[in-house]
Enzyme design. Structure first.
Site, PDB file in Angstrom:
ATOM      1  N   ARG A 123       0.847  -1.204   0.000  1.00 48.34           N
ATOM      2  CA  ARG A 123       0.000   0.000   0.000  1.00 48.34           C
ATOM      3  C   ARG A 123       0.879   1.250   0.000  1.00 48.34           C
ATOM      4  O   ARG A 123       2.115   1.143   0.010  1.00 48.34           O
ATOM      5  CB  ARG A 123      -0.932   0.015   1.208  1.00 48.34           C
ATOM      6  CG  ARG A 123      -0.218  -0.166   2.536  1.00 48.34           C
ATOM      7  CD  ARG A 123      -1.234  -0.511   3.628  1.00 48.34           C
ATOM      8  NE  ARG A 123      -0.610  -1.191   4.761  1.00 48.34           N
ATOM      9  CZ  ARG A 123      -0.084  -0.581   5.817  1.00 48.34           C
ATOM     10  NH1 ARG A 123      -0.126   0.739   5.898  1.00 48.34           N
ATOM     11  NH2 ARG A 123       0.474  -1.258   6.783  1.00 48.34           N
ATOM     12  N   SER A 139      13.239  10.242   5.316  1.00 47.25           N
ATOM     13  CA  SER A 139      12.126  11.147   5.637  1.00 47.25           C
ATOM     14  C   SER A 139      12.703  12.497   6.028  1.00 47.25           C
ATOM     15  O   SER A 139      13.837  12.561   6.532  1.00 47.25           O
ATOM     16  CB  SER A 139      11.325  10.579   6.813  1.00 47.25           C
ATOM     17  OG  SER A 139      10.483  11.570   7.361  1.00 47.25           O
ATOM     18  N   TYR A 168      11.595   7.299  15.142  1.00 49.27           N
ATOM     19  CA  TYR A 168      11.462   7.381  13.678  1.00 49.27           C
ATOM     20  C   TYR A 168      12.561   8.264  13.068  1.00 49.27           C
ATOM     21  O   TYR A 168      13.197   7.896  12.076  1.00 49.27           O
ATOM     22  CB  TYR A 168      10.077   7.933  13.358  1.00 49.27           C
ATOM     23  CG  TYR A 168       9.706   7.972  11.902  1.00 49.27           C
ATOM     24  CD1 TYR A 168       9.294   6.821  11.237  1.00 49.27           C
ATOM     25  CD2 TYR A 168       9.732   9.169  11.181  1.00 49.27           C
ATOM     26  CE1 TYR A 168       8.928   6.847   9.902  1.00 49.27           C
ATOM     27  CE2 TYR A 168       9.370   9.210   9.846  1.00 49.27           C
ATOM     28  CZ  TYR A 168       8.964   8.051   9.209  1.00 49.27           C
ATOM     29  OH  TYR A 168       8.605   8.087   7.887  1.00 49.27           O
ATOM     30  N   ALA A 190      15.478   8.965  14.334  1.00 51.45           N
ATOM     31  CA  ALA A 190      16.774   8.275  14.461  1.00 51.45           C
ATOM     32  C   ALA A 190      16.892   7.211  13.379  1.00 51.45           C
ATOM     33  O   ALA A 190      17.951   7.062  12.752  1.00 51.45           O
ATOM     34  CB  ALA A 190      16.900   7.657  15.850  1.00 51.45           C
ATOM     35  N   LYS A 244      15.439   7.145  10.437  1.00 48.65           N
ATOM     36  CA  LYS A 244      15.527   7.735   9.095  1.00 48.65           C
ATOM     37  C   LYS A 244      16.848   8.498   8.896  1.00 48.65           C
ATOM     38  O   LYS A 244      17.360   8.574   7.773  1.00 48.65           O
ATOM     39  CB  LYS A 244      14.324   8.647   8.836  1.00 48.65           C
ATOM     40  CG  LYS A 244      12.988   7.895   8.772  1.00 48.65           C
ATOM     41  CD  LYS A 244      12.967   6.873   7.645  1.00 48.65           C
ATOM     42  CE  LYS A 244      11.604   6.229   7.445  1.00 48.65           C
ATOM     43  NZ  LYS A 244      11.587   5.265   6.336  1.00 48.65           N
TER      44      LYS A 244
END
Ligand code: NAP
Length: 246
Positions: A14, A141, A154, A156, A158
């Site tokens: 998805r 990101s 998150y 850390a 990315k």
């Protein structure tokens, strides 16, 4: 065009991953649509690709598991003989302020987003080095570029993906393999659907283009980095964020 290239896209059941899979297939690649739990949605992605005249196959694998990632790559190499393109897209969020963040939520996000990318690159590296060709694209990101309150785990993971990207790029450049990252800002997917209207408004206030991005904005950039034309680009981080991080 990516005619007959063999591409593995992790987390392609998805969202951004599915759009990347569709875009690579539309340009001629045979796409391995990886998923972890969403078998039905991965099959749906494959059907969409086939209906548009493309080629794809859904393959289950939890990329955070080292041995399972090895099995995924072995399966693809055995069946298709090579791996030309690897897109490390599988990712999760478990947001919370660091004071309240559990060890379990920190580990889960690092294990999927960062270790998952390491696992897949590690297990495809021997094949790509043998081929003396390959394209690796990691989905980072803006949270990994600039940090984001509530996303210590998150961000850390990315930011780690960016370090991983640059190191792999240096290690593999001389063998014709490129490794780049894209850093999306806020893209319309299930991951961002959960944000409240108040948060969405605040976010849009910080985006020069005053809107969220679409999955196609990311997929088109990934398809370019996967192409022959991008052969002299490696170790880069391309922000796809409507100008947020400039
Ligand atoms: P999404 O809609 O939540 O989809 C996540 C995908 O990752 C699903 O296909 C899921 O498959 C898969 N996945 C999760 N854990 C996995 C695992 N252990 N092994 C294999 N697959 C796994 O997310 P999205 O918004 O499309 O995001 C895709 C990527 O872009 C992520 O890396 C995310 O961090 C990044 N990103 C997104 C945004 C955004 O605004 N949406 C912004 C910046 C970066 P199952 O359902 O089968 O588990």
């Amino acid at each position: 065009m990516l005619t007959d290239k063999i591409a593995v896209v992790t987390g392609a059941s998805r969202g951004i991953g599915r759009e990347i899979a569709k875009t690579l297939a539309a340009r001629g690649a045979v796409v391995i649509v990886n998923y972890n739990g969403s078998a039905a949605r991965a099959e749906e992605a494959v059907k969409e690709i086939e209906a548009a005249g493309g080629r794809a196959e859904a393959v289950q694998c939890n990329v955070s598991e080292f041995d399972k990632a090895a099995e995924l790559m072995d399966y693809v190499v055995k069946k298709y003989g090579r791996v030309d393109i690897l897109v490390n897209n599988a990712g999760i969020t478990r947001d919370n302020l660091i004071m309240k963040m559990s060890e379990e939520d920190f580990d889960a996000v690092i294990n999927t987003n960062l270790k998952g990318a390491f696992n897949c690159i590690k297990h495809v590296s021997r094949q790509m080095l043998k081929q003396r060709a390959g394209r690796i694209i990691n989905i980072s990101s803006v949270s990994g570029v600039a940090g984001n309150a509530g996303q210590a785990n998150y961000s850390a993971s990315k930011a780690g993906v960016i370090g991983l990207t640059k190191t792999v790029a240096r290690e593999m450049a001389s063998r014709g393999i490129t490794c780049n990252a894209v850093a999306p800002g806020f893209i319309v997917t299930e991951m961002t659907d959960v944000l409240s209207d108040g948060v969405k408004e605040a976010v849009i206030g910080n985006i020069p283009m005053k809107r969220f991005g679409q999955t196609a904005d990311v997929a088109n950039a990934v398809a370019f980095l996967a192409s022959e034309e991008a052969g002299y680009i490696t170790g880069q981080v391309l922000c796809i964020d409507g100008g947020m991080c400039m």
